[in-house]
Design an enzyme around this catalytic site. Structure first.
Site, mmCIF file in Angstrom:
data_model
loop_
_atom_site.group_PDB
_atom_site.id
_atom_site.type_symbol
_atom_site.label_atom_id
_atom_site.label_comp_id
_atom_site.label_asym_id
_atom_site.label_seq_id
_atom_site.Cartn_x
_atom_site.Cartn_y
_atom_site.Cartn_z
ATOM 1 N N GLU A 36 -1.897 -6.199 -0.263
ATOM 2 C CA GLU A 36 -1.259 -4.892 -0.122
ATOM 3 C C GLU A 36 -2.100 -3.882 -0.872
ATOM 4 O O GLU A 36 -2.277 -3.995 -2.094
ATOM 5 C CB GLU A 36 0.177 -4.864 -0.653
ATOM 6 C CG GLU A 36 0.812 -3.500 -0.385
ATOM 7 C CD GLU A 36 2.127 -3.253 -1.113
ATOM 8 O OE1 GLU A 36 2.692 -2.166 -0.901
ATOM 9 O OE2 GLU A 36 2.578 -4.113 -1.887
ATOM 10 N N GLU A 61 -4.310 -2.116 -6.898
ATOM 11 C CA GLU A 61 -4.122 -0.765 -7.439
ATOM 12 C C GLU A 61 -5.329 -0.391 -8.284
ATOM 13 O O GLU A 61 -5.886 -1.240 -8.975
ATOM 14 C CB GLU A 61 -2.864 -0.675 -8.302
ATOM 15 C CG GLU A 61 -1.616 -0.255 -7.574
ATOM 16 C CD GLU A 61 -1.647 1.181 -7.081
ATOM 17 O OE1 GLU A 61 -2.541 1.951 -7.514
ATOM 18 O OE2 GLU A 61 -0.790 1.540 -6.256
ATOM 19 N N ASP A 90 -10.725 -0.673 -6.874
ATOM 20 C CA ASP A 90 -10.729 0.251 -5.744
ATOM 21 C C ASP A 90 -10.829 -0.548 -4.447
ATOM 22 O O ASP A 90 -11.521 -1.566 -4.392
ATOM 23 C CB ASP A 90 -11.914 1.206 -5.868
ATOM 24 C CG ASP A 90 -11.809 2.382 -4.921
ATOM 25 O OD1 ASP A 90 -11.979 2.175 -3.698
ATOM 26 O OD2 ASP A 90 -11.569 3.497 -5.400
ATOM 27 N N ASP A 112 -2.667 7.680 0.337
ATOM 28 C CA ASP A 112 -3.015 9.090 0.160
ATOM 29 C C ASP A 112 -3.638 9.597 1.469
ATOM 30 O O ASP A 112 -4.610 9.017 1.956
ATOM 31 C CB ASP A 112 -4.011 9.221 -0.991
ATOM 32 C CG ASP A 112 -4.221 10.664 -1.428
ATOM 33 O OD1 ASP A 112 -4.177 11.561 -0.560
ATOM 34 O OD2 ASP A 112 -4.449 10.891 -2.630
ATOM 35 N N LYS A 116 -8.104 17.082 2.932
ATOM 36 C CA LYS A 116 -9.300 17.924 3.035
ATOM 37 C C LYS A 116 -10.420 17.198 3.783
ATOM 38 O O LYS A 116 -10.628 15.998 3.608
ATOM 39 C CB LYS A 116 -9.774 18.331 1.644
ATOM 40 C CG LYS A 116 -8.773 19.221 0.910
ATOM 41 C CD LYS A 116 -9.275 19.607 -0.466
ATOM 42 C CE LYS A 116 -8.254 20.491 -1.182
ATOM 43 N NZ LYS A 116 -8.714 20.869 -2.537
ATOM 44 N N ASP A 148 4.297 8.523 6.431
ATOM 45 C CA ASP A 148 5.199 9.607 6.819
ATOM 46 C C ASP A 148 4.407 10.813 7.297
ATOM 47 O O ASP A 148 4.979 11.789 7.762
ATOM 48 C CB ASP A 148 6.057 10.025 5.623
ATOM 49 C CG ASP A 148 5.199 10.647 4.525
ATOM 50 O OD1 ASP A 148 4.264 9.949 4.059
ATOM 51 O OD2 ASP A 148 5.422 11.809 4.146
ATOM 52 N N THR A 188 9.349 0.234 0.750
ATOM 53 C CA THR A 188 8.635 0.595 -0.476
ATOM 54 C C THR A 188 9.429 1.656 -1.238
ATOM 55 O O THR A 188 10.410 2.207 -0.744
ATOM 56 C CB THR A 188 7.244 1.161 -0.165
ATOM 57 O OG1 THR A 188 7.386 2.480 0.384
ATOM 58 C CG2 THR A 188 6.491 0.278 0.827
ATOM 59 N N GLU A 189 8.946 1.980 -2.481
ATOM 60 C CA GLU A 189 9.611 3.031 -3.259
ATOM 61 C C GLU A 189 9.546 4.373 -2.529
ATOM 62 O O GLU A 189 10.535 5.103 -2.433
ATOM 63 C CB GLU A 189 8.965 3.163 -4.640
ATOM 64 C CG GLU A 189 9.010 1.903 -5.476
ATOM 65 C CD GLU A 189 7.664 1.189 -5.500
ATOM 66 O OE1 GLU A 189 6.654 1.766 -5.055
ATOM 67 O OE2 GLU A 189 7.619 0.042 -5.964
ATOM 68 N N TYR A 190 8.372 4.708 -2.021
ATOM 69 C CA TYR A 190 8.203 5.963 -1.286
ATOM 70 C C TYR A 190 9.090 5.997 -0.047
ATOM 71 O O TYR A 190 9.715 7.009 0.274
ATOM 72 C CB TYR A 190 6.743 6.133 -0.857
ATOM 73 C CG TYR A 190 5.823 6.627 -1.935
ATOM 74 C CD1 TYR A 190 5.971 7.901 -2.477
ATOM 75 C CD2 TYR A 190 4.789 5.827 -2.411
ATOM 76 C CE1 TYR A 190 5.115 8.358 -3.466
ATOM 77 C CE2 TYR A 190 3.927 6.276 -3.402
ATOM 78 C CZ TYR A 190 4.093 7.545 -3.923
ATOM 79 O OH TYR A 190 3.251 7.995 -4.898
#
EC number: 2.1.1.33
Length: 210
Positions: A36, A61, A90, A112, A116, A148, A188-190
């Site tokens: 994940e 992470e 990373d 993320d 840009k 989302d 997930t939390e989000y």
């Protein structure tokens, strides 16, 4: 919100039995491997590890403080999880840790969007990342992607179309929580926040080909 970093977080996570090391990883050679990317506090990772004991789940992470939060969540469980590890790195360094054609599935949950133009290559569904994931996945291996963000979703569809020689889209879902796939969805939390705000969740299931 800016992350408040925990002092000596890297030292603390290195002391945890749930933190990735080559020796710990070597003990799981008989389990199929699932990653994940951007596991956050570990809510999704824990749910998936509970449901699938035959797999080893590794949460990735970059920030040690977030890895520490995930480890603390695992430590507070009232049951033992023996098929979960956390790795602080990373995503572009994944091939330093995992062999080619060794990963069954990669989850990419609410990454993320890097809106840009100058940051496009940082998107986890950019061509360079897709090629990295293709190399890591076993034959017919899967990527499950949730977001989302409409623009990131459209970008990902376009990128996959341009890379249709290595990946194919198995499922394309524009409102996950009102679809036939909602019952098997680990949240997930989000995602919980988006659901409360009635924001549609978009999902792609992608299969490696050739």
């Amino acid at each position: 919100m800016r992350l408040r970093k925990v002092k000596n977080a890297l030292l603390k996570i290195n002391q945890s039995p749930y933190f990735y090391s080559k020796d710990k990883f070597a003990k799981f050679t008989k389990k199929q491997l699932v990653l994940e990317l951007g596991c956050g506090k570990g809510t999704f990772l824990i749910k998936e590890a509970q449901k699938n004991n035959n797999f080893l789940f590794i949460g990735i992470e970059r920030e040690p403080t977030i890895v520490l939060k995930a480890i603390n969540k695992i430590n507070k469980l009232d049951f033992n999880l023996e098929n979960i590890l956390l790795l602080c790195t990373d995503a572009k360094q994944l091939d330093d840790y995992f062999q080619a054609e060794s990963v069954q599935k990669i989850f990419i949950n609410f990454p993320d969007p890097w809106p840009k133009k100058r940051h496009i290559q940082r998107r986890l569904t950019s061509p360079d990342f897709l090629k990295l994931f293709w190399n890591l996945l076993v034959k017919n291996g899967l990527i499950e992607f949730k977001t989302d963000n409409d623009k990131l979703f459209e970008y990902t569809l376009t990128t996959l179309q341009e890379n249709s020689q290595i990946f194919e889209i198995i499922h394309q879902i524009t409102d996950l929580n009102n679809s036939e796939f909602s019952f098997q969805n680990s949240i997930t939390e989000y995602e919980q926040r988006f659901m409360e705000l009635e924001i549609p969740i978009k999902k792609l299931v992608i299969k490696k080909i050739i």
